[in-house]
Design an enzyme around this catalytic site. Structure first.
Site, short mmCIF file in Angstrom:
data_model
loop_
_atom_site.label_atom_id
_atom_site.label_comp_id
_atom_site.label_asym_id
_atom_site.label_seq_id
_atom_site.Cartn_x
_atom_site.Cartn_y
_atom_site.Cartn_z
N ASP A 168 -4.18 -5.72 -4.20
CA ASP A 168 -5.11 -4.97 -5.04
C ASP A 168 -4.47 -3.69 -5.60
OD1 ASP A 168 -6.96 -6.85 -4.28
OD2 ASP A 168 -8.43 -5.41 -3.52
N HIS A 313 -2.32 -4.29 -0.55
CA HIS A 313 -2.34 -3.43 -1.74
C HIS A 313 -0.92 -3.19 -2.26
CE1 HIS A 313 -6.16 -2.62 0.27
NE2 HIS A 313 -6.63 -2.26 -0.92
#
Length: 355
Positions: A168, A313
């Protein structure tokens, strides 16, 4: 004390800095979406004069609003003090974008206690974790209905030894490129949930995702807290990100992940009316909080089950630990007999299994 508001718009960011009187003390500065390092250096260079009587004299407070969830991690990693201003203390937002940088700075100047100081270990949602969890809990019926309709994926088939790596908040150099290097070395596909504002700043990173066979997905334009958006704002966040991804040569994203997993029953009903398939996760090592590469790898491998969707992430802050953990994650899951597939290719469990 000085107060620096950081606003976002279609093409990048604006910074306004005011003093204790609310007067501007530095010229307005604008930064394209590929100049975040310059933005942070600009803020770090802001040094109010010392010698005043207040306990906070000589300090700089940086302010973002709740629609901007992609800069605070990087700013805090650089040693900046960051506060979040929520809608009750701000004027109405424009149709697309945050309130002005000057409004953000003056909200802090008027009453800093009305804002929330962000904690790097708690992230952008510092101080309202209970609201986030309450919204998630209240949305369970809508989420179950969307899952039963094949419009939401929390995990794949528990009987198939496959897992999906998802990343992400990118693209963000240098970490996105480093993640792609590791994936390329192991021949592993992944899914990247990209933030639209930075897709336009780093189109080559997205093009490389596509060229390596990875899945490019939608993570909104500015990483907002969805419960505070209107329906039209939510639609614009998704649609503009899809357009930005398409301009890089990648396919229009069909998968969407809500920032923080944030939702309410109303948000879920709006998402049901829009096009993307919602993708959540069932494995989260909280790599964004930087607990250490070994911890990230250990939690991921221990929690993974057949069909797991793993949340990592590649953007939003210092992601060096995630990069360092990735080889151990891949090797550990391979040793346990798992194969990697993009999230969109996970086998869907039977309709009765929505847990």
């Amino acid at each position: 004390m000085w107060y620096a508001g950081v606003a976002w718009g279609t093409d990048g960011y604006t910074v306004e800095t005011v003093d204790d009187t609310g007067g501007s003390v530095r010229p307005r500065a604008r930064f394209g979406r590929d100049r975040i390092d310059d933005l942070i250096r600009h803020l770090a260079a802001a040094r109010p004069p010392s010698g005043g009587s207040g306990p906070a004299d000589g300090a700089l407070v940086t302010v973002v609003d709740s629609t901007n969830g992609i800069l605070d991690g990087r700013m805090m990693s650089a040693g900046l003090t960051v506060h979040r201003a929520d809608p009750p203390v701000l004027p109405s937002r424009p149709a697309f974008g945050s309130v002005s940088a000057l409004d953000l700075a003056r909200a802090a100047q008027r009453d800093l206690t009305a804002l929330t100081r962000l904690d790097p270990r708690r992230g952008t949602q510092t101080g309202r974790e209970s609201d986030l969890e309450a919204g998630i809990a209240a949305s369970a019926p809508e989420l179950d209905a969307l899952t039963a309709a094949g419009r939401c994926l929390r995990h794949g088939d528990r009987n198939r030894p496959e897992v999906a790596l998802t990343f992400d908040d990118g693209p963000q150099p240098p970490y996105t490129g480093q993640v792609l290097d590791v994936l390329e070395r192991y021949g592993v596909p992944a899914t990247f949930f990209c933030v639209g504002l930075h897709v336009g700043g780093y189109p080559d990173e997205v093009a490389r995702m596509r060229e390596q066979g990875h899945e490019v997905a939608n993570h909104t334009w500015s990483h907002p807290f969805l419960p505070e958006l209107t329906r039209s704002e939510l639609a614009a966040q998704i649609e503009r990100t899809a357009e930005a991804v398409e301009r890089t040569g990648a396919a229009v994203p069909t998968l969407f992940r809500p920032p923080y997993g944030s939702r309410t029953p109303q948000v879920m009903r709006w998402l049901a009316e829009l096009d993307p398939q919602v993708v959540l996760w069932d494995v989260e090592p909280f790599d964004w909080a930087m607990p250490g590469a070994d911890t990230i790898a250990r939690i991921t491998v221990e929690q993974a089950r057949p069909g797991s969707v793993i949340l990592l992430h590649d953007g939003g802050g210092d992601r060096s630990q995630t990069v360092a953990a990735l080889p151990a994650i891949i090797e550990g899951l391979h040793e346990r007999g798992y194969r990697f597939v993009p999230a969109g290719q996970l086998a869907v469990p039977a309709p009765a299994s929505v847990a």
